[in-house]
Scaffold this motif. Structure first.
Motif, PDB file in Angstrom:
ATOM      1  N   GLU A  22       0.830  -1.203   0.000  1.00 19.46           N
ATOM      2  CA  GLU A  22       0.000   0.000   0.000  1.00 19.46           C
ATOM      3  C   GLU A  22       0.864   1.254   0.000  1.00 19.46           C
ATOM      4  O   GLU A  22       0.555   2.261  -0.644  1.00 19.46           O
ATOM      5  N   CYS A  23       1.975   1.218   0.711  1.00 15.97           N
ATOM      6  CA  CYS A  23       2.870   2.368   0.770  1.00 15.97           C
ATOM      7  C   CYS A  23       3.967   2.295  -0.288  1.00 15.97           C
ATOM      8  O   CYS A  23       4.722   3.253  -0.449  1.00 15.97           O
ATOM      9  N   ASP A  24       4.044   1.159  -0.982  1.00 15.26           N
ATOM     10  CA  ASP A  24       5.073   0.950  -1.993  1.00 15.26           C
ATOM     11  C   ASP A  24       6.461   1.201  -1.422  1.00 15.26           C
ATOM     12  O   ASP A  24       7.290   1.900  -2.009  1.00 15.26           O
ATOM     13  N   GLY A  25       6.702   0.666  -0.266  1.00 14.32           N
ATOM     14  CA  GLY A  25       7.995   0.839   0.377  1.00 14.32           C
ATOM     15  C   GLY A  25       8.299  -0.328   1.285  1.00 14.32           C
ATOM     16  O   GLY A  25       7.641  -1.360   1.247  1.00 14.32           O
ATOM     17  N   GLU A  34      11.015   4.614   1.373  1.00 15.96           N
ATOM     18  CA  GLU A  34      10.325   4.685   0.098  1.00 15.96           C
ATOM     19  C   GLU A  34      11.215   4.098  -0.990  1.00 15.96           C
ATOM     20  O   GLU A  34      12.404   4.390  -1.061  1.00 15.96           O
ATOM     21  N   ARG A  35      10.615   3.297  -1.824  1.00 20.45           N
ATOM     22  CA  ARG A  35      11.390   2.573  -2.843  1.00 20.45           C
ATOM     23  C   ARG A  35      11.224   3.224  -4.213  1.00 20.45           C
ATOM     24  O   ARG A  35      10.114   3.476  -4.662  1.00 20.45           O
ATOM     25  N   TYR A 269      16.423   2.371  -5.185  1.00 21.57           N
ATOM     26  CA  TYR A 269      16.875   3.338  -4.174  1.00 21.57           C
ATOM     27  C   TYR A 269      15.859   3.340  -3.042  1.00 21.57           C
ATOM     28  O   TYR A 269      14.672   3.590  -3.254  1.00 21.57           O
ATOM     29  N   LEU A 270      16.321   3.045  -1.817  1.00 20.61           N
ATOM     30  CA  LEU A 270      15.465   3.084  -0.628  1.00 20.61           C
ATOM     31  C   LEU A 270      15.841   4.309   0.193  1.00 20.61           C
ATOM     32  O   LEU A 270      16.930   4.375   0.748  1.00 20.61           O
ATOM     33  N   LYS A 271      14.930   5.278   0.276  1.00 19.77           N
ATOM     34  CA  LYS A 271      15.181   6.514   1.013  1.00 19.77           C
ATOM     35  C   LYS A 271      14.314   6.547   2.262  1.00 19.77           C
ATOM     36  O   LYS A 271      13.100   6.363   2.191  1.00 19.77           O
ATOM     37  N   ALA A 272      14.963   6.787   3.399  1.00 18.73           N
ATOM     38  CA  ALA A 272      14.245   6.786   4.673  1.00 18.73           C
ATOM     39  C   ALA A 272      13.279   7.961   4.755  1.00 18.73           C
ATOM     40  O   ALA A 272      13.601   9.095   4.387  1.00 18.73           O
TER      41      ALA A 272
END
Length: 280
Positions: A22-25, A34-35, A269-272
């Protein structure tokens, strides 16, 4: 070399990451990431390295699935612009974080890439097929293929890393405590520089389950296994899986400790985002 193993039972902790469609992360240890898809339709993107000063990602990918032909690519993580680097058969990468210089191991030796001039120049006269490469504190460590013995290169002087004798090395890094972490055909180990006492973290068969080692901005070591990303916890002596990935190929951290990883076809890329709570 006689290895002194301090670990009789290998322990691996899994399940630290939770996907949330749902959050795509992804939630990792309570922090939501977030991905973002950076690049896809690649064949085995490999050897990820990030210049923390410029936030440029460097990696290679295979041009021909049936042959050992590779290409180096760079992506600006801020603008998402990407371009190929003009060096033949670029395979492995490491960064001098102080000078923002990238060293690229190729089938014909080591090249030095200057971000400011956008040029890659031969760094040595080895003309060897470079297998692994790592830079730290003015010393460039590398192994060539097929021998895979580890050398250091300082001021054009080449010498064998004596602590590892004639051991074949697949992956290699050194943490901020001057401890070497490496893989070979039998396992994933740590070993203080100046010592021949090795600590076994994980037994391996032919070493093919590990696809890379890297450091984050705090100096902690992480390993990319084919089933995901693991933190090497030196305090507890165990591997902790932080992210499960199907057919993972590489991992790197930016200057904010965000995660970049690759699978068999794509780079992400995974950004906090600490303000967002999606559970997990």
């Amino acid at each position: 070399m006689k290895l002194l193993f301090f670990l009789a039972l290998v322990v691996t902790i899994k399940g630290a990451a939770v996907s949330n469609e749902e959050c795509d992360g992804i939630s990792i240890n309570g922090t939501y990431y977030e991905r973002e898809l950076l690049k896809t339709n690649l064949d085995r993107p490999y050897s990820l390295a990030i210049d923390w000063g410029t936030n440029i990602l460097y990696f290679s990918y295979s041009l021909q699935p049936t042959d050992d032909v590779f290409k180096s690519l760079k992506i600006n993580l801020n603008t998402k612009e990407y371009s190929e680097i003009d060096v033949e058969n670029g395979f492995v990468h490491t960064v001098d974080q102080k000078k923002h210089v990238v060293y690229i191991g190729t089938a014909k030796g080591i090249y030095k890439y200057d971000y400011a001039t956008n040029k890659a120049e031969p760094f040595d006269v080895l003309e060897s097929d470079i297998w692994e490469i790592f830079y730290k504190n003015g010393v460039l460590y590398y192994s060539d293929f097929p021998e895979q013995f580890l050398y250091n290169l300082t001021y054009d002087e080449k010498s064998r890393v004596e602590d590892l004798d004639y051991m074949k090395i697949i992956h290699f890094v050194i943490d901020d405590n001057e401890v070497m972490f490496y893989t070979n055909a039998t396992g994933l180990y740590s070993q203080p520089k100046g010592s021949k006492d090795a600590y076994l973290y994980q037994q391996l068969e032919n070493g093919d389950k590990v696809r890379g080692l890297t450091l984050n901005i705090k100096g902690y070591v992480y390993a990319c296994f084919e089933d995901g990303i693991y933190k090497i916890n030196t305090a507890t002596g165990v591997l902790e899986q932080i992210l499960e990935i199907d057919d993972a190929f590489g991992v790197a951290f930016d200057a904010s400790n965000n995660i970049v990883y690759s699978d068999a076809t794509s780079v992400y890329y995974l950004k906090a985002n600490k303000d967002k709570n999606c559970g997990g």
